[in-house]
Structures are given as C-alpha cells and as structure tokens.
Design a protein around this motif. Structure first.
Motif, mmCIF file in Angstrom:
data_model
loop_
_atom_site.group_PDB
_atom_site.id
_atom_site.type_symbol
_atom_site.label_atom_id
_atom_site.label_comp_id
_atom_site.label_asym_id
_atom_site.label_seq_id
_atom_site.Cartn_x
_atom_site.Cartn_y
_atom_site.Cartn_z
ATOM 1 N N ALA A 152 2.016 12.399 -45.609
ATOM 2 C CA ALA A 152 0.199 13.560 -46.287
ATOM 3 C C ALA A 152 1.335 14.878 -46.593
ATOM 4 C CB ALA A 152 0.251 13.796 -44.231
ATOM 5 N N ASP A 153 2.447 15.301 -45.927
ATOM 6 C CA ASP A 153 3.247 16.236 -47.399
ATOM 7 C C ASP A 153 3.618 16.924 -47.614
ATOM 8 O OD1 ASP A 153 1.368 17.663 -45.166
ATOM 9 O OD2 ASP A 153 2.557 17.770 -43.373
ATOM 10 N N ASN A 202 -6.785 12.831 -48.052
ATOM 11 C CA ASN A 202 -7.453 13.153 -49.374
ATOM 12 C C ASN A 202 -7.723 14.085 -49.464
ATOM 13 O OD1 ASN A 202 -9.677 12.740 -47.925
ATOM 14 N ND2 ASN A 202 -10.984 12.347 -49.894
ATOM 15 N N ASP A 203 -7.148 15.337 -48.820
ATOM 16 C CA ASP A 203 -8.083 17.052 -49.024
ATOM 17 C C ASP A 203 -6.347 17.478 -49.346
ATOM 18 O OD1 ASP A 203 -6.833 16.190 -46.287
ATOM 19 O OD2 ASP A 203 -6.989 18.089 -45.780
ATOM 20 N N LYS A 204 -5.538 16.781 -48.986
ATOM 21 C CA LYS A 204 -3.812 17.010 -49.808
ATOM 22 C C LYS A 204 -3.327 16.416 -51.037
ATOM 23 C CE LYS A 204 -2.245 18.722 -44.896
ATOM 24 N NZ LYS A 204 -1.717 17.807 -44.387
ATOM 25 N N LEU A 226 -9.902 1.953 -54.660
ATOM 26 C CA LEU A 226 -10.092 2.292 -53.159
ATOM 27 C C LEU A 226 -10.759 3.979 -52.994
ATOM 28 C CD1 LEU A 226 -6.450 3.418 -53.623
ATOM 29 C CD2 LEU A 226 -7.987 1.825 -51.859
ATOM 30 N N ALA A 227 -11.754 3.492 -51.901
ATOM 31 C CA ALA A 227 -13.119 4.182 -52.046
ATOM 32 C C ALA A 227 -13.018 5.742 -51.783
ATOM 33 C CB ALA A 227 -14.118 3.490 -50.011
ATOM 34 N N GLY A 228 -13.363 5.945 -52.128
ATOM 35 C CA GLY A 228 -13.047 7.973 -52.003
ATOM 36 C C GLY A 228 -12.147 8.436 -52.683
#
Length: 266
Positions: A152-153, A202-204, A226-228
C-alpha cells in the motif's frame, strides 16, 4: 566577477599620470564610494530578506515493474519496456520480472516474492514507490500484494492488462494451482481478494485496467474490470488486440503511458 581589462600583452595598461588628487577630488571620491557602499549594502539586505526559492522538483518517473502472466517469462514484456524507454523512461527505471513459478503456483506466494522485488527496485533506484504493470494472472498477485502485504505504501500506480479479476470461463488450465484460484468468480482466493474492495488503498494508489473484446482467455470481457478503478479502458472493434498481443499493442501502451503521466503527481 569583475576582471581588470588587459592590454595586448596580457598586462594591465600602465597609468601615465602621476598628478595627486586634490582635496576636492578626494572628497568627491569618498562621497561616491560611500554612496556605492550604501547601495551595495541595500542590495545585500534586499537579497538576504527575500524568501529563498524552493529547489526545483526532481524530474523522472517512478520505476515500472512489468510482470507477465501464467507460464510467461520476463521477455514477454520487452516490447512494453522498449516502448516506455523510447518515450522518455530511463532504462535504469524499467524492470521485467516474474516469480519463481512463472505465476503457475499459489498467487499469494508470488505476491510475497513480488514484495521482495519491489523492495529491491526501491533500494536500487532510491524511489519511494513503483508502478506495477501486470498482465493476466499477475494482475491478481499484484493486487494481493497491495491488499495483504506491504504494497500500500510502496506502489503509486497499478495497471492491469487482461486480468481474470473475477475469474474466467476459459479455465481448462487447472493443473496449475494459480488457474484453480481464478477458475471461477467464486473461488475462495477471489472472494477474499475482491472484498470488501476490488481496489484496495485506492486513496493512495491509482488503478487502470485495460481489456479487449477480442480477448478469449480472460472471459467474459468485463472480468478484467475493477469496480472503483480510476479508469477501466475497453478496446473493441476490428483492431482490438488478443489476450497475447494486448501487452504489445500500440494503443494499449499509449493508454498506459498517458495514465502514468496524468497521475504522477496525485
């Protein structure tokens, strides 16, 4: 910097007058010197009081790791790599890679190997984050890495070419463990991966999927959505690429490049 003017011989020209300055001239010279000193001090004060200019941002793209699908080899991604390089990506920020099983075994294990590769690329390049450009089965391993491990990071963008994100009806490959994991929309692996979000963090991370109506491996066509996602790009018509050619298709690669550059400062 001020330099003394020189004559043809390279030496400063000699003064021809030895007349001493009169008191009036000496006073005038002192006044001019004082005025010049005051001006210079004022200029220095203005310079020191001005806000420092920020250093220009370092130019460059995040490193891109390009990963083939099941039974594929890193060489499958060479056209993509060459395309990025010919469009301004430095060669030392482009990497092709696959796991030790060529995406044929447990995709969670492949994700753990991907974690090590991402760390190696970050250490080698000094970059904080990487772009993952994935194809077919590796689209799932990369999402697993982002969701369940430490991606994620460390990932700025996720790009999925022709991924069986919701399984595939063309699933006669189940002698491979990975194929078993995406043989239908309801496998335990996909159920866990796709819930509660198909685009974890998905905020990152910015998400792009690219799919084609002429893909007869990842079927139906919309399994690759992919939804979103920030963008789900559909290729259709007589020039739509196959599952095998989508990663070297000029239109698909142009879409990838434009997406990367559009989202680099997100």
């Amino acid at each position: 910097m001020l330099f003394a003017s020189t004559g043809p011989s390279g030496t400063a020209p000699a003064h021809t007058s030895t007349r001493r300055a009169t008191p009036r001239r000496r006073a005038l010279s002192a006044s001019v010197a004082a005025l010049l000193a005051t001006s210079l001090l004022g200029l220095a004060s203005q310079t020191s009081d001005a806000a420092p200019r920020p250093a220009p941002a370092a130019a460059g793209h995040d490193p891109v790791i390009m990963i083939p699908g099941m039974t594929g080899s890193p060489a499958n991604m060479n056209t993509m790599k060459s395309n990025l390089q010919s469009n301004g990506w430095p060669a030392n920020r482009l990497f092709t890679w696959t796991d030790s099983s060529s995406m044929t075994q447990d995709l969670a294990a492949a994700a753990r190997q991907l974690s090590a590769k991402v760390d190696q690329v970050r250490g080698q390049t000094g970059a904080d984050k990487v772009v993952l450009a994935t194809w077919s089965a590796s689209t799932l391993a990369a999402r697993y890495y982002i969701k369940n491990l430490d991606g994620a990071d460390k990932v700025s963008q996720y790009i999925g070419f022709a991924g069986p994100q919701h399984g595939t009806t063309n699933n006669g490959c189940q002698w491979y463990v990975s194929c078993q994991q995406f043989a239908s929309p309801n496998t335990p692996f996909l159920q866990a991966l796709n819930n509660p979000s198909e685009v974890p963090f998905n905020d990152k991370i910015d998400y792009l999927t690219i799919r084609s109506t002429a893909d007869y491996n990842a079927t139906p066509t919309d399994t690759a959505k992919l939804a979103g996602a920030d963008e789900n790009y559909l290729m259709s018509g007589p020039m739509a690429p196959s599952h095998l050619s989508i990663i070297s298709n000029a239109t698909a690669l142009a879409k990838m490049r434009s997406f990367i550059t559009a989202h680099e400062n997100d």
